[in-house]
Enzyme design. Sequence first.
Site, PDB file in Angstrom:
ATOM      1  CG  ASP A   1      -6.509   1.589  -0.846  1.00 13.89           C
ATOM      2  OD1 ASP A   1      -5.394   1.322  -1.327  1.00 13.89           O
ATOM      3  OD2 ASP A   1      -6.837   1.283   0.315  1.00 13.89           O
TER       4      ASP A   1
ATOM      5  CB  CYS B   1      -0.956  -0.003   1.193  1.00 15.46           C
ATOM      6  SG  CYS B   1      -0.158   0.219   2.819  1.00 15.46           S
TER       7      CYS B   1
ATOM      8  CG  HIS C   1      -4.128   0.667   4.002  1.00 15.29           C
ATOM      9  ND1 HIS C   1      -3.545  -0.300   3.213  1.00 15.29           N
ATOM     10  CD2 HIS C   1      -4.972   1.359   3.189  1.00 15.29           C
ATOM     11  CE1 HIS C   1      -4.022  -0.200   1.981  1.00 15.29           C
ATOM     12  NE2 HIS C   1      -4.887   0.806   1.943  1.00 15.29           N
TER      13      HIS C   1
END
Length: 212
Positions: free
Chosen positions: A104, A52, A89
């Site tokens: 994302d 991520c 994250h």
Amino acid sequence: MSNLSSLKKLMVGFLSRHNFSNRDYFSGETYLRTFDHYTIIDKVYTTKYGICMELNYVFHIILTNHHIPNYLVKCHKKKSNGDFYDLFHLAIIVELDGSKYFIDVGFGEHFIEPVELNHNSITGNIKVIFNQLENTNISTYDISTNNILILRVTDEPLNNIKHIESNYQKFFHSKPEEFPLCRVLFERKFDAKTNQYIPLVPDYQYIKKANY
């Protein structure tokens, strides 16, 4: 083409070319242990995969280069006991035409388009709940699917790359019992034709064992 359509096209294009993979955690590679701007960009463009922090950081740069207002944000996953993991994250919030959207490209599932950030808004099968933290100007968004919380997003720009570096180091030094992504090899690619993530290895293939 609308601004939102252009944003979605950029997102799908990036997802289609870059896989989510945590293989570096298990590989023992050492050159990736520093979250340096140029190193991360080179790594993602060369290998076409990342976690991520790597993928969303690079996409944040791409959005900025396209003059799309955006900023990086911390998100947290919930533990089974109700607490949240210390490791965060990394994701993106885009400001577009007076609205905010959650982006994302580094989760490996769920997120295939910009998610509108309004209370009780629904994008696909993603639902958003807005929360205002008491005695602060900070707001959060709970992002869920099928009534299961995926992430709690803190709407506060993360501008200091050193904070990402610290989290990056913490991830690579974490033990399997300390974070789910340190327990299994998790690799997914995005198929733009079906709008689905496809596993590259069997789901939840355990690489390291721990008592948790």
